[in-house]
Structure formats: structure tokens, C-alpha cells
Motif scaffolding. Structure first.
Motif, PDB file in Angstrom:
ATOM      1  N   GLY A  37      29.251  47.040  46.675  1.00 27.89           N
ATOM      2  CA  GLY A  37      28.784  48.365  46.269  1.00 27.89           C
ATOM      3  C   GLY A  37      29.615  49.514  46.794  1.00 27.89           C
ATOM      4  N   LEU A  38      30.888  49.266  47.071  1.00 29.78           N
ATOM      5  CA  LEU A  38      31.763  50.335  47.556  1.00 29.78           C
ATOM      6  C   LEU A  38      32.253  51.186  46.386  1.00 29.78           C
ATOM      7  N   PRO A  39      32.621  52.445  46.628  1.00 26.60           N
ATOM      8  CA  PRO A  39      32.978  53.359  45.532  1.00 26.60           C
ATOM      9  C   PRO A  39      34.383  53.100  44.976  1.00 26.60           C
ATOM     10  N   LEU A  40      34.533  51.979  44.280  1.00 29.15           N
ATOM     11  CA  LEU A  40      35.821  51.627  43.687  1.00 29.15           C
ATOM     12  C   LEU A  40      35.555  51.079  42.297  1.00 29.15           C
ATOM     13  N   ASP A  41      36.035  51.789  41.289  1.00 29.64           N
ATOM     14  CA  ASP A  41      35.833  51.379  39.904  1.00 29.64           C
ATOM     15  C   ASP A  41      37.070  50.658  39.391  1.00 29.64           C
ATOM     16  N   GLY A  42      36.949  50.114  38.206  1.00 31.05           N
ATOM     17  CA  GLY A  42      38.071  49.433  37.587  1.00 31.05           C
ATOM     18  C   GLY A  42      37.624  48.113  36.991  1.00 31.05           C
ATOM     19  N   PHE A  43      38.608  47.387  36.490  1.00 31.94           N
ATOM     20  CA  PHE A  43      38.342  46.127  35.823  1.00 31.94           C
ATOM     21  C   PHE A  43      39.298  45.076  36.362  1.00 31.94           C
ATOM     22  N   GLU A  44      38.816  43.843  36.435  1.00 35.74           N
ATOM     23  CA  GLU A  44      39.637  42.732  36.929  1.00 35.74           C
ATOM     24  C   GLU A  44      40.844  42.499  36.036  1.00 35.74           C
ATOM     25  N   ALA A  45      41.949  42.136  36.643  1.00 32.79           N
ATOM     26  CA  ALA A  45      43.146  41.726  35.915  1.00 32.79           C
ATOM     27  C   ALA A  45      43.290  40.221  36.063  1.00 32.79           C
ATOM     28  N   ARG A  46      43.772  39.573  35.017  1.00 33.98           N
ATOM     29  CA  ARG A  46      44.026  38.140  35.142  1.00 33.98           C
ATOM     30  C   ARG A  46      45.097  37.942  36.202  1.00 33.98           C
ATOM     31  N   PRO A  47      45.035  36.844  36.977  1.00 35.20           N
ATOM     32  CA  PRO A  47      45.986  36.645  38.067  1.00 35.20           C
ATOM     33  C   PRO A  47      47.452  36.695  37.642  1.00 35.20           C
ATOM     34  N   ALA A  48      47.797  36.221  36.464  1.00 35.58           N
ATOM     35  CA  ALA A  48      49.203  36.205  36.050  1.00 35.58           C
ATOM     36  C   ALA A  48      49.441  37.155  34.880  1.00 35.58           C
ATOM     37  N   TRP A  49      48.823  38.314  34.891  1.00 35.66           N
ATOM     38  CA  TRP A  49      48.921  39.252  33.776  1.00 35.66           C
ATOM     39  C   TRP A  49      50.349  39.703  33.522  1.00 35.66           C
ATOM     40  N   TRP A  50      51.187  39.741  34.542  1.00 33.39           N
ATOM     41  CA  TRP A  50      52.550  40.226  34.393  1.00 33.39           C
ATOM     42  C   TRP A  50      53.438  39.224  33.651  1.00 33.39           C
ATOM     43  N   GLU A  51      53.018  37.954  33.571  1.00 29.08           N
ATOM     44  CA  GLU A  51      53.842  36.936  32.932  1.00 29.08           C
ATOM     45  C   GLU A  51      53.756  36.969  31.421  1.00 29.08           C
ATOM     46  N   ASP A  52      52.594  37.302  30.878  1.00 33.80           N
ATOM     47  CA  ASP A  52      52.432  37.234  29.430  1.00 33.80           C
ATOM     48  C   ASP A  52      51.993  38.564  28.821  1.00 33.80           C
ATOM     49  N   TYR A  53      52.065  39.621  29.597  1.00 32.88           N
ATOM     50  CA  TYR A  53      51.654  40.951  29.130  1.00 32.88           C
ATOM     51  C   TYR A  53      50.228  40.916  28.592  1.00 32.88           C
ATOM     52  N   GLY A  54      49.393  40.166  29.273  1.00 30.73           N
ATOM     53  CA  GLY A  54      48.003  39.993  28.846  1.00 30.73           C
ATOM     54  C   GLY A  54      47.100  41.044  29.428  1.00 30.73           C
ATOM     55  N   ASP A  55      45.939  40.630  29.882  1.00 29.78           N
ATOM     56  CA  ASP A  55      44.916  41.551  30.362  1.00 29.78           C
ATOM     57  C   ASP A  55      45.232  42.026  31.767  1.00 29.78           C
ATOM     58  N   GLY A  56      46.150  42.933  31.875  1.00 27.23           N
ATOM     59  CA  GLY A  56      46.526  43.476  33.172  1.00 27.23           C
ATOM     60  C   GLY A  56      45.631  44.633  33.544  1.00 27.23           C
ATOM     61  N   PRO A  57      45.997  45.338  34.594  1.00 30.14           N
ATOM     62  CA  PRO A  57      45.190  46.484  34.994  1.00 30.14           C
ATOM     63  C   PRO A  57      45.175  47.514  33.874  1.00 30.14           C
ATOM     64  N   SER A  58      43.996  48.042  33.596  1.00 32.78           N
ATOM     65  CA  SER A  58      43.874  48.960  32.471  1.00 32.78           C
ATOM     66  C   SER A  58      43.532  50.375  32.905  1.00 32.78           C
ATOM     67  N   THR A  59      43.376  50.581  34.206  1.00 32.52           N
ATOM     68  CA  THR A  59      43.012  51.893  34.714  1.00 32.52           C
ATOM     69  C   THR A  59      43.527  52.036  36.144  1.00 32.52           C
ATOM     70  N   THR A  60      43.639  53.264  36.588  1.00 29.12           N
ATOM     71  CA  THR A  60      44.033  53.512  37.974  1.00 29.12           C
ATOM     72  C   THR A  60      42.823  53.852  38.842  1.00 29.12           C
ATOM     73  N   ALA A  61      41.632  53.647  38.308  1.00 29.59           N
ATOM     74  CA  ALA A  61      40.408  53.957  39.056  1.00 29.59           C
ATOM     75  C   ALA A  61      40.253  53.069  40.287  1.00 29.59           C
ATOM     76  N   ASP A  62      40.994  51.970  40.342  1.00 23.86           N
ATOM     77  CA  ASP A  62      40.897  51.060  41.492  1.00 23.86           C
ATOM     78  C   ASP A  62      42.065  51.244  42.464  1.00 23.86           C
ATOM     79  N   HIS A  63      42.694  52.405  42.393  1.00 23.52           N
ATOM     80  CA  HIS A  63      43.824  52.716  43.274  1.00 23.52           C
ATOM     81  C   HIS A  63      43.372  52.764  44.732  1.00 23.52           C
ATOM     82  N   VAL A  64      44.130  52.096  45.592  1.00 22.34           N
ATOM     83  CA  VAL A  64      43.900  52.158  47.034  1.00 22.34           C
ATOM     84  C   VAL A  64      45.239  52.387  47.729  1.00 22.34           C
ATOM     85  N   VAL A  65      45.171  52.939  48.919  1.00 18.87           N
ATOM     86  CA  VAL A  65      46.356  53.081  49.759  1.00 18.87           C
ATOM     87  C   VAL A  65      46.220  52.038  50.863  1.00 18.87           C
ATOM     88  N   VAL A  66      47.192  51.134  50.922  1.00 21.28           N
ATOM     89  CA  VAL A  66      47.158  50.021  51.868  1.00 21.28           C
ATOM     90  C   VAL A  66      47.867  50.448  53.149  1.00 21.28           C
TER      91      VAL A  66
END
Length: 165
Positions: A76-105
Motif C-alpha cells: 500500500g505504498l504510494p507508487l503507481d504503475g503497471f508491471e512489465a514483463r521480465p524480458a520486455w526489452w527483448e521483444d518490444y513487448g509489454d514494457g513499462p508504460s508509465t513513469t508513475a513508478d519512478h524511484v531514485v535508488v
């Protein structure tokens, strides 16, 4: 009334020997299984500290394999967004679709993360509070090496909680 299966007797010594062998092999298998190391909750738990926009810290347990986003949403922490498939970068599939889940590490943890891909960099370039250690939490998948990770949730993230698709 008892079923006829319960009252049935073993018809021969051969059948009795088979039943005995089966029971013995099951006991041997159970003894072998008991010698294997057990998997404990601690083996799959990763502690994650989120620093909220108001400065309050909250440390919550995540699970190995979960994304940082899933961990935050689960607690329940204030972080929105949608899950990305683990290998989204390999097939240009369901990758991150929003920056609402941006964090500073934190820098100590940033170097332990997996590679950042071009699409994620492009998306982070559009974020107001982006830094050199910014990531999208949907792309950070927890491993035991990340136990204790600390991230900051910036105040400018989009709030998708009132969005109706």
C-alpha cells in the motif's frame, strides 16, 4: 455401512509383499526428503526501504522475483504503475508504460541493479525529478543481493489511482 473396499483382504503373499515394498520405499523416500535443506521464508524475503515524498521511511518485505513496484503496491505504498514483463526489452513487448513508478535508488544499491535499457532511459528523460540513479520500479526485480535496498519515491510521480480506463 462399510465399503466393500475396506473389508477386502490381501489375496496372496505376493500382494502382501508388494504392499510392504511400497510402504518401505515410501519411508525411504521420506527419509531422503528429510535430509534435503529446507527452504525458509528468509531465503525468499528481501527487505526494501522506501522513503516517501514526506521523508518518512518504511521498510517492508518483498519476495525474490517480485518487482520493486509489486512490493510497494502489495504494502500500500504510494507508487503507481503497471508491471512489465521480465524480458520486455527483448521483444518490444509489454514494457513499462508509465513513469508513475519512478524511484531514485541510493547509489550503494544502484550499482547492484541489472542493466538499464534504452526505452527506460527515454522514459526517465521525461520525468521532472529524474537523477543519475533513477529507475522505473517495474524494471527492478528483487534478488537476495538486493536485500536492504533503499529507494526514494519523488513527489512528482503521477497519481493513477483515480484513472479509469
Amino acid at each position: 455401512m462399510l465399503s466393500h473396499h475396506v473389508l477386502r483382504r490381501v489375496p496372496s503373499r505376493l500382494a502382501a509383499a508388494r504392499v510392504f515394498r511400497l510402504a518401505s520405499s515410501s519411508a525411504a523416500a521420506a527419509a531422503t526428503e528429510a535430509q534435503k535443506p529446507l527452504s525458509f521464508v528468509a531465503d525468499v524475503t528481501v527487505n526494501c526501504t522506501f522513503i516517501k515524498p514526506d521523508g518518512k521511511k518504511e521498510t517492508v518485505p518483498g519476495r525474490v522475483g517480485w518487482s520493486l513496484l509489486k512490493t510497494a503496491q502489495y504494502h500500500g505504498l504510494p507508487l503507481d504503475g503497471f508491471e512489465a514483463r521480465p524480458a520486455w526489452w527483448e521483444d518490444y513487448g509489454d514494457g513499462p508504460s508509465t513513469t508513475a513508478d519512478h524511484v531514485v535508488v541510493s547509489r550503494d544499491w544502484f550499482v547492484k541493479l541489472g542493466p538499464i535499457y534504452e526505452e527506460e532511459v527515454r522514459m526517465l528523460d521525461t520525468v521532472e525529478h529524474s537523477t543519475s540513479t533513477s529507475r522505473l520500479s517495474a524494471t527492478i526485480h528483487l534478488t537476495k543481493d538486493l536485500d536492504g535496498i533503499t529507494v526514494y519515491i519523488p513527489p512528482g510521480n503521477m497519481d493513477l489511482s483515480k484513472y479509469n480506463a
